[in-house]
Structure formats: C-alpha cells, structure tokens
Enzyme design. Structure first.
Site, mmCIF file in Angstrom:
data_model
loop_
_atom_site.group_PDB
_atom_site.id
_atom_site.type_symbol
_atom_site.label_atom_id
_atom_site.label_comp_id
_atom_site.label_asym_id
_atom_site.label_seq_id
_atom_site.Cartn_x
_atom_site.Cartn_y
_atom_site.Cartn_z
ATOM 1 N N ARG A 41 -73.012 14.976 -4.183
ATOM 2 C CA ARG A 41 -72.167 13.874 -3.703
ATOM 3 C C ARG A 41 -71.375 13.192 -4.826
ATOM 4 N NH1 ARG A 41 -72.853 14.082 1.403
ATOM 5 N NH2 ARG A 41 -74.838 14.905 2.144
ATOM 6 N N HIS A 71 -74.287 25.802 -4.626
ATOM 7 C CA HIS A 71 -73.412 25.251 -3.591
ATOM 8 C C HIS A 71 -72.562 24.163 -4.236
ATOM 9 C CE1 HIS A 71 -71.893 23.594 0.109
ATOM 10 N NE2 HIS A 71 -72.549 24.463 0.843
ATOM 11 N N TYR A 74 -69.930 18.270 -1.944
ATOM 12 C CA TYR A 74 -69.340 18.042 -0.624
ATOM 13 C C TYR A 74 -68.040 17.248 -0.651
ATOM 14 C CZ TYR A 74 -73.817 19.725 1.105
ATOM 15 O OH TYR A 74 -74.911 20.494 1.366
ATOM 16 N N HIS A 111 -67.026 25.058 0.652
ATOM 17 C CA HIS A 111 -66.411 24.811 1.964
ATOM 18 C C HIS A 111 -64.898 24.873 1.779
ATOM 19 C CE1 HIS A 111 -70.179 22.399 3.389
ATOM 20 N NE2 HIS A 111 -70.439 23.658 3.121
ATOM 21 N N GLU A 147 -67.340 29.622 2.502
ATOM 22 C CA GLU A 147 -68.306 29.573 3.602
ATOM 23 C C GLU A 147 -67.569 29.387 4.930
ATOM 24 O OE1 GLU A 147 -71.411 26.655 3.069
ATOM 25 O OE2 GLU A 147 -72.359 27.174 4.981
ATOM 26 N N ASP A 183 -72.621 31.544 7.272
ATOM 27 C CA ASP A 183 -73.611 30.588 7.761
ATOM 28 C C ASP A 183 -73.800 30.834 9.260
ATOM 29 O OD1 ASP A 183 -74.633 28.088 8.973
ATOM 30 O OD2 ASP A 183 -74.523 27.311 6.919
ATOM 31 N N HIS A 186 -72.986 27.740 11.538
ATOM 32 C CA HIS A 186 -71.545 27.511 11.634
ATOM 33 C C HIS A 186 -70.867 28.581 12.500
ATOM 34 C CE1 HIS A 186 -71.763 25.295 7.472
ATOM 35 N NE2 HIS A 186 -72.407 24.665 8.426
ATOM 36 N N HIS A 220 -76.353 32.079 4.908
ATOM 37 C CA HIS A 220 -77.149 30.878 5.160
ATOM 38 C C HIS A 220 -77.822 31.041 6.520
ATOM 39 C CE1 HIS A 220 -74.608 28.100 2.332
ATOM 40 N NE2 HIS A 220 -75.492 28.821 1.677
ATOM 41 N N ASP A 233 -71.333 20.845 13.740
ATOM 42 C CA ASP A 233 -72.073 21.347 12.575
ATOM 43 C C ASP A 233 -73.373 20.569 12.430
ATOM 44 O OD1 ASP A 233 -73.019 22.167 10.147
ATOM 45 O OD2 ASP A 233 -71.230 21.644 8.990
ATOM 46 N N HIS A 235 -77.292 21.631 11.653
ATOM 47 C CA HIS A 235 -78.328 22.630 11.404
ATOM 48 C C HIS A 235 -79.625 22.256 12.115
ATOM 49 C CE1 HIS A 235 -76.389 23.868 7.287
ATOM 50 N NE2 HIS A 235 -75.546 23.916 8.286
ATOM 51 N N GLU A 265 -81.147 26.478 4.963
ATOM 52 C CA GLU A 265 -80.693 25.089 4.744
ATOM 53 C C GLU A 265 -81.104 24.257 5.955
ATOM 54 O OE1 GLU A 265 -76.490 26.011 4.639
ATOM 55 O OE2 GLU A 265 -76.409 25.579 2.496
HETATM 56 ZN ZN LIG Z 1 -74.351 26.631 4.968
HETATM 57 ZN ZN LIG Z 2 -72.294 24.705 2.976
#
Ligand SMILES: [Zn+2]
Ligand SMILES: [Zn+2]
Length: 287
Positions: A41, A71, A74, A111, A147, A183, A186, A220, A233, A235, A265
């Site tokens: 972050r 990864h 974000y 992303h 991704e 993923d 996703h 993922h 989205d 998970h 994840e």
């Molecule tokens: Zn993912």
């Molecule tokens: Zn991701």
C-alpha cells in the site's frame, strides 16, 4: 511425482524481514510463494540494503521453497491518464522491478490498471506505453506478469484478449519480459466458466488460443464469492465460494499447467492456518 515437486504455495508476509518469508512459507508447506518486496500500500519502498540481499539469497539457497514471485503494490495504475498518478505509478513500477531484480525474483505480478472513464482502448494504449517506459528504465531478467482481472469498475485486463492486446502492443524487446498470471477468482467473475469439466477445458483451451499457455507463468488459486460473470472481485477460501472445489482438482492435475507455480490468496482472519490447510489439500488432490 513427489509432493515436493507440486509447485503450490501461497502469498506469504515479508513484513518482518524479506528473508523471513522463507521460514514462514516453509512452516505452512509452501513449495512456491508470493511476497511483497515492500508494503503493498505504498508507492516506494525503502532501499534494500546489501545485507538484506545477502540474507534473502542465503535463505533462498537453504530453503525448500523452489520459487519466489512478487506482487506489485496496489496503488500502481499505469492505465491512468491523470498526470500525477501515472507518474507515481511508473516510478513505483520501476522500483518494484528493480527490487525483484536485485533479489533474483523472476516474476512480478501486476494489475493492468483502470482507465477511470477514459475508455478501454485509451487505457490499453496507456498500459502499453507505460509498460515500455518501465521496462526500458529497468533492464534485467525480471518479467512483468499481467494479471487477469474480474472487471470491477473500470479495471482492464478482464478479458484474455485485452492481455494479449497489451503484450502484442509492446515492442519485441519488451515482449520477452511480459507474461500472464491467471487468477481463477478473477477469471470466473469475469465470465470464464470453469465450473464443469467441459467449461473448464473450454476456458483453458481458449486461454491457450488467445494468449498461449507458455506465456502463463503463475496461477492464483482463489475461490470466488462473486457469481460467474458478476465482475465482483471477492476472493473466497477454496470450497466456500461459487467455484466448485473439483475445479481446483482439475487444475492441480492438468498436465499442461503442471510446471506453473500456483499461489493461494484466499482470505481468512487466520491466513497462515487456512493456507496450511489448503496447501495440504491441493497437494493431496494430485493423483
Ligand atoms: Zn490474484
Ligand atoms: Zn493481484
């Protein structure tokens, strides 16, 4: 096949120290793992010292964990056409690539970004441009893995075709450093059915036709609270969402996907306990 060769693991926290992720990952049965090389972050991380690099490489050498992927943070949105945010995004992406490079991490999951109302084609143009800028500024071996997204809001990359469009839009010398991270949550939320043996096969075949499975460098493994095509989205732990548990069995036994690292994840208040359980389950699924 011994369980050691099943390339499965989870995202592992490296918040205490980068090298500590290996011990954490091993403790829950990871054979592969995904980490952040800085806070997910923040825009930029503090410089990785030589001492940290040495500790990380020494831990990697000793560890039973065969591969580490990273990864990206974000905040990065290289699809944006807002000057300040895109500047920060490119800077941050370059920092992420360089961090992977010095740690010897081969893949950085990214992303693709959100067009924020500018339109999908404009957004994709931006992604292509800014990917090239970032790769040009950070020569090396680390690959960016785009991704596939659920398609929430103005997220791009929810269609395999868009990912292909981005890769193809980049010049050949950069294309070599681009791959895909698939993923499952996703993909399902974006409308790619993987819930029956037939639809699963069809989706993997389609992915192979559009992008080519050889470009898929990471998977993922996440269940989805959102329904097929919902573009939500969220998970879910394996078996608790809308993707049948059996789908993960097909993935684990799909010979075409056997060499691709598979990362959990899934969400929980006690992630380590959940991932230990799910890693064990996934290994047991392999026949
Ligand atoms: Zn993912
Ligand atoms: Zn991701």
């Amino acid at each position: 096949m011994t369980t050691k060769e099943i390339l499965v693991g989870s995202h592992v926290s490296s918040a205490v120290a980068l090298h500590s992720a290996f011990r954490r990952g091993e403790s829950i049965g990871c054979v592969v793992m995904q980490i952040f090389t800085k806070s997910g972050r923040s825009w930029l991380g503090s410089k990785i010292t030589d001492k940290e690099v040495d500790a990380f490489k020494a831990a990697a050498k000793k560890s039973s964990i065969k591969m580490v992927i990273s990864h990206a943070g974000y905040l990065i949105n290289i699809a944006s056409n807002k000057t300040d945010s895109v500047k920060n995004s490119i800077k941050s992406l370059i920092d992420e690539i360089e961090r992977c490079e010095i740690l010897g991490i081969p893949y950085l999951v990214l992303h693709p970004g959100s067009h924020l109302g500018a339109g999908e084609n404009k957004g994709i143009e931006q992604i292509i441009n800014n990917t090239e800028i970032a790769l040009e500024a950070s020569p090396g071996k680390t690959m960016i893995l785009l991704e596939n997204m659920a398609g929430q809001g103005t997220n791009l990359g929810y269609k395999f075709d868009q990912l292909k469009q981005i890769i193809d839009g980049c010049k050949t010398k950069y294309r070599k450093r681009l791959g895909i991270c698939l993923d499952t949550c996703h993909a399902f939320a974006a409308g790619y059915d993987i819930s029956t043996p037939e639809s699963y096969k069809k989706t993997i075949k389609y992915l192979d036709e559009v992008i080519g499975l050889e470009h898929v460098k990471a998977i993922h493994l996440n269940d989805s609270y959102g329904a097929l095509g919902s573009r939500i989205d969220r998970h879910a732990p394996l078996g608790e969402g809308k993707i049948p548990l059996q789908t993960f069995e097909w993935i684990m036994n799909d010979k075409k996907l056997a060499d691709i690292p598979k990362i959990l994840e899934t969400p929980s208040d006690n992630e380590m306990a959940l991932w230990a359980k799910e890693i064990k389950l996934l290994k047991q699924m392999v026949v």
